[in-house]
Design an enzyme around this catalytic site. Structure first.
Site, short mmCIF file in Angstrom:
data_model
loop_
_atom_site.label_atom_id
_atom_site.label_comp_id
_atom_site.label_asym_id
_atom_site.label_seq_id
_atom_site.Cartn_x
_atom_site.Cartn_y
_atom_site.Cartn_z
N LYS A 303 0.89 -1.16 0.00
CA LYS A 303 0.00 0.00 0.00
C LYS A 303 0.92 1.21 0.00
O LYS A 303 1.61 1.45 0.99
CB LYS A 303 -0.88 -0.02 1.25
CG LYS A 303 -1.72 1.22 1.46
CD LYS A 303 -2.64 1.06 2.67
CE LYS A 303 -3.47 2.30 2.93
NZ LYS A 303 -4.38 2.14 4.09
N GLU A 307 -3.49 7.07 1.92
CA GLU A 307 -3.83 7.29 3.32
C GLU A 307 -2.58 7.49 4.18
O GLU A 307 -2.46 6.93 5.26
CB GLU A 307 -4.66 6.12 3.86
CG GLU A 307 -5.98 5.96 3.12
CD GLU A 307 -6.93 4.96 3.77
OE1 GLU A 307 -6.45 3.96 4.31
OE2 GLU A 307 -8.14 5.20 3.71
N ASP A 381 -14.63 2.21 -1.42
CA ASP A 381 -14.00 1.55 -0.29
C ASP A 381 -14.91 0.52 0.37
O ASP A 381 -15.34 0.74 1.51
CB ASP A 381 -13.58 2.62 0.73
CG ASP A 381 -12.52 2.11 1.69
OD1 ASP A 381 -12.17 0.94 1.59
OD2 ASP A 381 -12.07 2.90 2.54
N GLU A 409 -16.19 -4.51 7.70
CA GLU A 409 -15.94 -3.19 8.26
C GLU A 409 -17.14 -2.26 8.09
O GLU A 409 -17.47 -1.51 8.99
CB GLU A 409 -14.71 -2.59 7.57
CG GLU A 409 -14.43 -1.16 7.96
CD GLU A 409 -13.20 -0.58 7.26
OE1 GLU A 409 -12.56 -1.30 6.47
OE2 GLU A 409 -12.90 0.60 7.51
C1 BDP Z 1 -10.21 1.29 4.62
C2 BDP Z 1 -10.01 0.94 6.07
C3 BDP Z 1 -8.57 1.14 6.49
C4 BDP Z 1 -7.65 0.43 5.52
C5 BDP Z 1 -7.95 0.88 4.10
C6 BDP Z 1 -7.13 0.12 3.07
O1 BDP Z 1 -10.85 1.73 6.88
O2 BDP Z 1 -8.44 0.64 7.80
O3 BDP Z 1 -6.33 0.68 5.86
O4 BDP Z 1 -9.30 0.63 3.80
O5 BDP Z 1 -7.72 -0.68 2.35
O6 BDP Z 1 -11.50 0.86 4.24
O7 BDP Z 1 -5.93 0.32 2.97
#
Ligand code: BDP
Length: 712
Positions: A303, A307, A381, A409
């Site tokens: 990743k 974020e 997401d 989630e």
């Molecule tokens: C989001 C989640 C987060 C993850 C992110 C991801 O809230 O915790 O790190 O996806 O896929 O939905 O990297």
């Protein structure tokens, strides 16, 4: 030819002890192997008077152990074996490398490295059930298939089954941290006991591997995509190697998530620039070190520049530069890079759902052959419903794998019963129209970029240290369905639900049909009570559990609910048409037209006036209220269905599920009421006749706080 029982010939039935009654707590998953009903048993026993495993290896031993466990559990009872003795039948397992198998002349050529045959053949007048494959792991998969036939009470006469996986990488992504917390995990602590590893290897690792192999999962990423550099240090690599040792006999490779800045943060280099020779050498050295400890290591999951995670863009390089650098380090060892397309930049976006497509499509053809792009099912997401991701089919020169979230989630954690097989099937069957009609997401995944290319599917695991593994009995179905769909993305989610219900609870048709129905409907129910008509991302901030359509103060615009629903006095919905953000323009023309016209995505693509008539003839506002209410009603119906299932289910698991359904009903009502209260504050319209107002004023819902919700 004569069967020569070279190794491990085993007078199976003689060794069978009566299966002791065991309490059901969910630990056994769908591999319960409870005794077959007395009347049906002799017919099965007749097929299993002898078990012969041709060859020897840890994987073949695993296959034999599983068959012994399963057959003795299901068939090993005190009943006389008259039928078995009359027409004794053997089970023979092995690969084409063994003369007993080779001599049968079976059509193994098309099975590939992981496929198998389960066939009835006559040898010297004796019926033999042959499980054959080109590799030991194929044999193991075939052994599980044979057991599944008995578990589901299918006849074993005249078998002619041949199966092979449609995708090469079938991987669970564990978002597990080194301190044993699990990001978005709702089933207790991580199953990886990092602290006690490598010296202590929890026997659970083997049961985890058995469960995965039984549905064909062949990879596990051990740590969180939000990775810590420490997972690449010697001590942690040794721990990962111990897990790899436990999983290896079951055909499961381990992978690690890596932090892009590791060369800087732990390697002492001044940079992590992917074009810097010292950085490249660091990763190559790290890969060598890993492969010394884990010779069949699968590769890296990354990743990057998402974020807040570091990535190649920190150095002005592209995602391809970053991925290819890691790919070069792994390539000599046969490893792969799974590079995530879940990226969105730190700048204020025009429309977040457009970003991945915008960033990646220009890079098509620029990735090394051992890189796979890992794309979430939808462009936002893991919401209860999203249109398929526009990247599917849009990068024909780049191996692309699908990423789904098995952990729930955004769908009520583990206390809401939501069968995700249905959601994934919807995505897999979606027609991208790239290049032509009939190019479903499933086909694009299976086709890959051509013969021999990488293909795959990843699921964010819902597994933890809870006794029942997944935090709830019905969430086991999502683990199961993930494996089955990754093996064959064209399977029907209903058939998978039925299989799971049979294996996990009861073969009685009076149980299987209503429970499978309930599972199938559960997905639409959660969409209705959370995000009907294409609404999305209106959950509470941080915990992502309950409703939060009012969220408007998050640090980034696109972390706020109001950014997504855009409700005001005039209407509601995100205009992604040509007149709006034109996210629809990222789809093939025909697919875009279909999505714009599909009411399931109404408010995903359109900003709609409250009084506009929808297909039902109601106004949009009335329709929203009706759908929210319908979702709650459906959960009430699920509770009634489950109550009626008491005669078929052991009391402990029945009570667990019933208690969770009661939570789900209460929370469905909460979602409905909170969302109606909030949207009514915008629409200023009365509820349609016969629909109850929310139980509390809007402020009450807004004031609810959940600082200790799990998985954060
Ligand atoms: C989001 C989640 C987060 C993850 C992110 C991801 O809230 O915790 O790190 O996806 O896929 O939905 O990297």
């Amino acid at each position: 030819m004569r069967l020569r029982f070279v190794l491990g010939a085993l007078a199976l039935l003689a060794a069978l002890a009566p299966a002791a009654a065991r309490a059901e707590d969910g630990y056994d998953l769908w591999l319960r192997y409870r005794p077959v009903e007395a009347l049906a048993r002799p017919a099965y026993q007749a097929h299993a008077t002898e078990l012969v495993v041709a060859g020897d290896s840890p994987t073949l031993r695993a296959a034999r152990d599983e068959l012994e466990r399963g057959l003795s559990g299901m068939l090993g009872a005190e009943a006389p074996l008259a039928a078995a003795v009359d027409r004794p039948g053997a089970i023979l397992l092995g690969t084409a490398a063994q003369p007993q198998i080779a001599g049968l002349g079976l059509p193994l050529a098309d099975l590939g490295p992981e496929g198998y045959l389960v066939r009835t053949v006559q040898v010297d007048g004796r019926a033999v059930t042959v499980v054959a494959a080109n590799s030991d792991v194929g044999v193991l998969y075939g052994a599980f298939r044979l057991l599944r036939l008995i578990q589901a009470r299918q006849p074993l006469d005249h078998l002619a089954i041949s199966d092979r996986p449609a995708l090469r990488l079938r991987v669970l992504d564990h978002w597990d941290n080194l301190d044993r917390t699990v990001e978005r995990g709702y089933a207790g602590a991580s199953i990886w006991d990092w602290w006690k590893l490598p010296d202590y290897r929890d026997p659970r690792y083997v049961d985890y591997a058995r469960a995965n192999a039984s549905v064909g999962i062949n990879g596990a990423v051990l740590n969180n995509v939000n990775a810590k550099p420490e997972s690449l240090t010697q001590p942690y690599l040794r721990k990962a190697a111990a897990i790899a040792d436990a999983l290896r006999p079951y055909g499961i490779k381990v992978y690690l998530s890596v932090r892009f800045a590791a060369p800087k943060e732990m390697g002492g280099l001044p940079t992590a620039d992917p074009l810097d020779p010292a950085v490249r050498a660091w990763w190559a050295g790290k890969a060598d070190e890993i492969y010394r400890l884990i010779p069949d290591f699968g590769g890296f999951l990354v990743k990057a520049n998402s974020e807040g995670q570091p990535g190649p863009q920190d150095y002005g390089r592209s995602h391809a530069d970053g991925a290819n650098m890691l790919a070069a380090a792994l390539q000599p060892h046969g490893g792969v890079v799974m590079w995530r397309a879940f990226v969105y930049s730190s700048e204020q976006p025009e429309d977040r759902v457009k970003q991945a497509y915008a960033e990646f499509t220009p890079l098509d053809g620029r990735f090394a052959p051992n890189v796979m792009l890992q794309v979430k099912n939808g462009p936002l997401d893991f919401q209860p419903r999203e249109p398929f991701h526009p990247l599917f089919g849009a990068m024909p020169k780049t191996p692309t794998m699908l990423e789904v979230q098995v952990t729930k989630e955004y769908l009520g954690f583990s206390t809401h019963l939501v069968y995700l097989g249905r959601l994934w099937e919807e995505v897999l069957k979606a027609d991208t129209h790239r290049p032509d009609a009939g190019s479903t997401v499933a086909r694009i995944l299976m086709r890959g970029t051509g013969p021999g290319a990488l293909t795959g599917m990843a699921g964010v695991a819902n597994i933890g240290a809870d006794r029942n593994w997944t935090g709830s009995h019905f969430d086991q179905a999502n683990w199961y369905a993930f494996g089955r769909l990754a093996w064959d993305p064209n399977q029907s989610s209903r058939a998978i639900a039925e299989d799971w219900a049979r294996l996990t609870f009861s073969n009685d048709p009076a149980f299987v049909a209503p429970v499978a129905d309930m599972m199938l409907r559960s997905r639409e129910a959660v969409v209705d009570y959370m995000t009907p008509l294409g609404l999305h991302h209106i959950m509470g901030e941080h915990h992502h559990y309950g409703p939060g359509p009012w969220v408007a103060d998050a640090p980034r615009a696109d972390w706020n609910s109001v950014y997504y629903h855009r409700a005001d006095a005039g209407g509601i919905g995100f205009d992604r048409t040509e007149d709006g953000s034109n996210a629809v323009g990222q789809y093939a023309e025909q697919a875009g037209a279909e999505l714009l016209d599909d009411e399931r995505y109404l408010l995903w693509f359109h900003h709609v006036p409250w009084d506009r008539k929808v297909r039902s003839g109601r106004t949009l506002w009335d329709e929203l209220v009706v759908r929210y209410s319908r979702g709650v009603d459906e959960v009430r119906q699920m509770r009634r269905t489950w109550d009626a299932m008491a005669p078929y289910v052991d009391p402990a698991r029945h009570a667990d599920v019933a208690a969770f359904l009661a939570i789900q009903e209460r929370e469905a009502q909460w979602w409905r009421d909170a969302c109606i209260a909030y949207f009514q504050s915008q629409s200023k319209r009365p509820l349609p006749a016969g629909y109850a107002p929310p139980a509390h004023p809007l402020e009450w819902y807004e004031a609810q706080k959940f600082p200790y919700a799990p998985g954060g």
